[in-house]
Design a protein around this motif. Structure first.
Motif, PDB file in Angstrom:
ATOM      1  N   GLN A  96      -5.980   6.564  -5.666  1.00  9.12           N
ATOM      2  CA  GLN A  96      -5.832   6.841  -4.302  1.00  9.12           C
ATOM      3  C   GLN A  96      -5.442   5.311  -3.667  1.00  9.12           C
ATOM      4  OE1 GLN A  96      -9.087   9.190  -2.215  1.00  9.12           O
ATOM      5  NE2 GLN A  96      -9.098   7.464  -0.736  1.00  9.12           N
ATOM      6  N   ALA A  97      -4.413   5.854  -2.476  1.00  8.34           N
ATOM      7  CA  ALA A  97      -4.017   4.652  -1.681  1.00  8.34           C
ATOM      8  C   ALA A  97      -5.360   4.109  -0.904  1.00  8.34           C
ATOM      9  CB  ALA A  97      -2.932   5.078  -0.819  1.00  8.34           C
ATOM     10  N   LEU A  98      -5.158   2.921  -0.486  1.00  7.26           N
ATOM     11  CA  LEU A  98      -6.227   2.399   0.281  1.00  7.26           C
ATOM     12  C   LEU A  98      -5.901   2.808   1.717  1.00  7.26           C
ATOM     13  CD1 LEU A  98      -8.613   0.273   0.634  1.00  7.26           C
ATOM     14  CD2 LEU A  98      -6.544  -1.566   1.174  1.00  7.26           C
ATOM     15  N   GLY A  99      -7.063   3.247   2.105  1.00  7.46           N
ATOM     16  CA  GLY A  99      -7.157   3.670   3.733  1.00  7.46           C
ATOM     17  C   GLY A  99      -6.785   2.407   4.574  1.00  7.46           C
ATOM     18  N   LEU A 100      -5.641   2.737   5.474  1.00  9.41           N
ATOM     19  CA  LEU A 100      -5.684   1.673   6.665  1.00  9.41           C
ATOM     20  C   LEU A 100      -6.185   1.884   7.846  1.00  9.41           C
ATOM     21  CD1 LEU A 100      -3.657  -0.875   7.038  1.00  9.41           C
ATOM     22  CD2 LEU A 100      -2.257   0.602   8.292  1.00  9.41           C
ATOM     23  N   THR A 101      -7.564   1.721   7.478  1.00  9.95           N
ATOM     24  CA  THR A 101      -8.522   2.240   8.664  1.00  9.95           C
ATOM     25  C   THR A 101      -8.140   1.208   9.982  1.00  9.95           C
ATOM     26  OG1 THR A 101     -10.179   0.437   7.569  1.00  9.95           O
ATOM     27  CG2 THR A 101     -10.509   2.673   6.980  1.00  9.95           C
ATOM     28  N   LYS A 102      -8.928   1.498  10.686  1.00  9.12           N
ATOM     29  CA  LYS A 102      -8.754   0.780  12.545  1.00  9.12           C
ATOM     30  C   LYS A 102      -8.496  -0.789  12.067  1.00  9.12           C
ATOM     31  CE  LYS A 102      -9.816   0.698  17.246  1.00  9.12           C
ATOM     32  NZ  LYS A 102     -10.088  -0.783  17.350  1.00  9.12           N
ATOM     33  N   GLU A 103      -9.783  -1.136  11.448  1.00  9.47           N
ATOM     34  CA  GLU A 103      -9.870  -2.854  11.160  1.00  9.47           C
ATOM     35  C   GLU A 103      -8.653  -3.167  10.612  1.00  9.47           C
ATOM     36  OE1 GLU A 103     -12.979  -5.868   9.151  1.00  9.47           O
ATOM     37  OE2 GLU A 103     -13.441  -3.918   9.055  1.00  9.47           O
ATOM     38  N   LEU A 104      -8.390  -2.808   9.264  1.00  7.85           N
ATOM     39  CA  LEU A 104      -7.156  -3.135   8.542  1.00  7.85           C
ATOM     40  C   LEU A 104      -5.901  -2.874   9.455  1.00  7.85           C
ATOM     41  CD1 LEU A 104      -7.471  -2.028   4.991  1.00  7.85           C
ATOM     42  CD2 LEU A 104      -7.219  -4.401   5.811  1.00  7.85           C
ATOM     43  N   ARG A 105      -5.669  -1.852  10.199  1.00  8.28           N
ATOM     44  CA  ARG A 105      -4.487  -1.533  11.222  1.00  8.28           C
ATOM     45  C   ARG A 105      -4.409  -2.564  12.095  1.00  8.28           C
ATOM     46  NH1 ARG A 105      -5.157   2.473  16.150  1.00  8.28           N
ATOM     47  NH2 ARG A 105      -5.991   0.496  16.371  1.00  8.28           N
ATOM     48  N   ASP A 106      -5.362  -2.995  12.826  1.00 10.53           N
ATOM     49  CA  ASP A 106      -5.329  -4.014  13.811  1.00 10.53           C
ATOM     50  C   ASP A 106      -4.801  -5.531  13.142  1.00 10.53           C
ATOM     51  OD1 ASP A 106      -6.255  -2.250  15.566  1.00 10.53           O
ATOM     52  OD2 ASP A 106      -8.193  -2.719  15.686  1.00 10.53           O
ATOM     53  N   GLN A 107      -5.235  -5.521  12.092  1.00 12.75           N
ATOM     54  CA  GLN A 107      -4.766  -6.958  11.157  1.00 12.75           C
ATOM     55  C   GLN A 107      -3.426  -6.945  11.033  1.00 12.75           C
ATOM     56  OE1 GLN A 107      -7.563  -8.825   8.086  1.00 12.75           O
ATOM     57  NE2 GLN A 107      -8.671  -6.830   8.544  1.00 12.75           N
ATOM     58  N   LEU A 108      -2.899  -5.871  10.526  1.00 12.75           N
ATOM     59  CA  LEU A 108      -1.121  -5.648  10.162  1.00 12.75           C
ATOM     60  C   LEU A 108      -0.546  -5.700  11.659  1.00 12.75           C
ATOM     61  CD1 LEU A 108      -2.610  -4.839   7.349  1.00 12.75           C
ATOM     62  CD2 LEU A 108      -0.717  -3.349   7.141  1.00 12.75           C
ATOM     63  N   VAL A 109      -1.137  -5.029  12.609  1.00 13.26           N
ATOM     64  CA  VAL A 109      -0.446  -5.151  13.862  1.00 13.26           C
ATOM     65  C   VAL A 109      -0.463  -6.703  14.428  1.00 13.26           C
ATOM     66  CG1 VAL A 109      -0.762  -4.327  16.273  1.00 13.26           C
ATOM     67  CG2 VAL A 109      -0.818  -2.813  14.584  1.00 13.26           C
ATOM     68  N   ALA A 110      -1.556  -7.270  14.351  1.00 11.99           N
ATOM     69  CA  ALA A 110      -1.352  -8.932  14.889  1.00 11.99           C
ATOM     70  C   ALA A 110      -0.587  -9.539  14.069  1.00 11.99           C
ATOM     71  CB  ALA A 110      -2.878  -9.428  14.788  1.00 11.99           C
ATOM     72  N   ALA A 111      -0.311  -9.396  12.906  1.00 11.40           N
ATOM     73  CA  ALA A 111       0.493  -9.939  11.813  1.00 11.40           C
ATOM     74  C   ALA A 111       1.988  -9.649  12.199  1.00 11.40           C
ATOM     75  CB  ALA A 111       0.118 -10.045  10.463  1.00 11.40           C
ATOM     76  N   SER A 112       2.348  -8.658  12.991  1.00 13.71           N
ATOM     77  CA  SER A 112       3.768  -8.168  13.353  1.00 13.71           C
ATOM     78  C   SER A 112       4.272  -9.046  14.475  1.00 13.71           C
ATOM     79  CB  SER A 112       4.027  -6.756  13.709  1.00 13.71           C
ATOM     80  OG  SER A 112       3.148  -5.808  12.556  1.00 13.71           O
ATOM     81  N   GLY A 113       5.244  -9.738  14.411  1.00 12.30           N
ATOM     82  CA  GLY A 113       5.823 -10.805  15.445  1.00 12.30           C
ATOM     83  C   GLY A 113       6.420 -10.044  16.565  1.00 12.30           C
ATOM     84  N   ASP A 114       6.951 -10.745  17.231  1.00  9.44           N
ATOM     85  CA  ASP A 114       7.646 -10.402  18.380  1.00  9.44           C
ATOM     86  C   ASP A 114       9.231 -10.288  18.177  1.00  9.44           C
ATOM     87  OD1 ASP A 114       5.356 -10.145  19.954  1.00  9.44           O
ATOM     88  OD2 ASP A 114       5.229 -11.972  20.614  1.00  9.44           O
ATOM     89  N   ASP A 115       9.575 -10.614  17.238  1.00  6.65           N
ATOM     90  CA  ASP A 115      11.163 -10.360  16.957  1.00  6.65           C
ATOM     91  C   ASP A 115      11.461  -8.713  16.614  1.00  6.65           C
ATOM     92  OD1 ASP A 115       9.618 -10.105  14.504  1.00  6.65           O
ATOM     93  OD2 ASP A 115      11.140 -10.874  13.326  1.00  6.65           O
ATOM     94  N   LEU A 116      12.539  -8.397  16.449  1.00  2.51           N
ATOM     95  CA  LEU A 116      12.973  -6.809  16.647  1.00  2.51           C
ATOM     96  C   LEU A 116      12.241  -6.252  15.291  1.00  2.51           C
ATOM     97  CD1 LEU A 116      14.519  -5.131  18.168  1.00  2.51           C
ATOM     98  CD2 LEU A 116      16.616  -5.473  16.563  1.00  2.51           C
TER      99      LEU A 116
END
Length: 326
Positions: A134-154
């Protein structure tokens, strides 16, 4: 007499093998045409699977001097036995489905229904572990970490919007890649509805609405404005400084999640288990953790089978039960 007898049976055997090869060669020209007639009635993914799986079966039959169309039950049983050590259970079932479909297209007796084949298939499946990875669930906690790691470029703006929208709508990767600007309906509170037009379990395009929170809608608007997108595909490949015209390929969604997880400094074992399904799984797990029942989760994610959802949320339910016992 003895030499004549040996020669006679040798010639008969050679004639039979030659005829088998001629049939296989002729069928190679016709079974593909038969599958082509299914265009529009089945998804492109399904048709690709039929073509690929019957090509493998046909090639195996030619290599073993056997006839692929019509195939005898003993031929199909031998093919299953040969393929079983190398294939997962679902792949083996898919191969059998492709062979069955081609025989039906020619109104031939279906060898897959024969008891010899059923026994071979049962033997092969009993040798496999049924529990899928099974794929690892991207729960809210993990989601927020990935969102924070997304820069402000395109690329960062696109990835932030993609992760947030994918989590909210619980889209499969193919559904997420197929979203268009025209599918969005703004709501008064700043949120949106996204029309998911078609899914693998919705072949006739009844569609369903996915909810996009106000925060995800804001991230989506920021991406669309920066990429100068006012119509067409929502999520696109990003070139240096500009967005392409074509939709993002579904397979690239899993890679994007992994890239953002690496940028977030997450451990390698977490990165390796992320896939394009992770947002869908994680959202379902969060809904269970917050007290939602299975049926609302199924409606939100467009699931038709309760068994699939139950498997996704099993670990969360077990954790809740453990906490209640303490």
């Amino acid at each position: 007499m003895t030499h004549w007898y040996i020669w006679y049976h040798y010639r008969n055997q050679m004639d039979h093998l030659s005829a088998t090869n001629r049939v296989a060669t002729s069928n190679a020209l016709t079974w593909r045409e038969a599958i082509d007639r299914l265009e529009g009635a089945y998804s492109e993914h399904t048709l690709r699977s039929y073509r690929a799986d019957f090509t493998i079966f046909d090639s195996w039959c030619i290599a073993n001097n056997l006839c692929s169309l019509p195939a005898s039950p003993s031929t199909l049983a031998a093919f299953i036995a040969a393929q079983a050590p190398e294939l997962a259970a679902n792949t083996l079932r898919r191969r059998l489905a492709g062979i069955r479909k081609v025989h039906r297209l020619f109104h031939l007796q279906n060898p897959a229904d024969d008891e010899e084949v059923l026994i071979a298939m049962r033997r092969a499946l009993r040798s496999k572990k049924r529990r899928p990875r099974q794929a690892l669930g991207l729960t809210k906690e993990l989601r927020d970490q990935l969102v924070a790691a997304s820069g402000d470029d395109l690329a960062g703006l696109r990835d932030r919007a993609l992760i947030m929208v994918g989590y909210d709508t619980m889209c499969r990767r193919s559904e997420l890649a197929a979203l268009r600007v025209e599918d969005l309906t703004p709501l008064d509170d700043g949120s949106m509805l996204a029309l998911i037009r078609r899914a693998k379990n919705d072949p006739f395009g009844d569609g369903r609405d996915g909810f996009v929170s106000a925060a995800a809608a804001e991230a989506l608007k920021t991406w669309l404005e920066a990429a100068n997108i006012s119509e067409g595909w929502l999520f696109r490949r990003v070139n240096p400084g500009w967005a392409g015209l074509d939709a993002l390929h579904p397979h690239s969604i899993g890679r994007i999640l992994k890239q953002r997880a690496v940028a977030a400094g997450l451990p390698a074992e977490i990165v390796s288990r992320l896939s394009g399904h992770s947002m869908r799984v994680g959202a379902a797990q969060d809904m269970v953790a917050n007290g939602a029942d299975i049926l609302p989760i199924m409606r939100s994610g467009g699931w038709k089978s309760i068994n699939v959802v139950a498997r996704y949320v099993q670990s969360v339910e077990l954790a809740k039960l453990a906490s209640w016992r303490q």
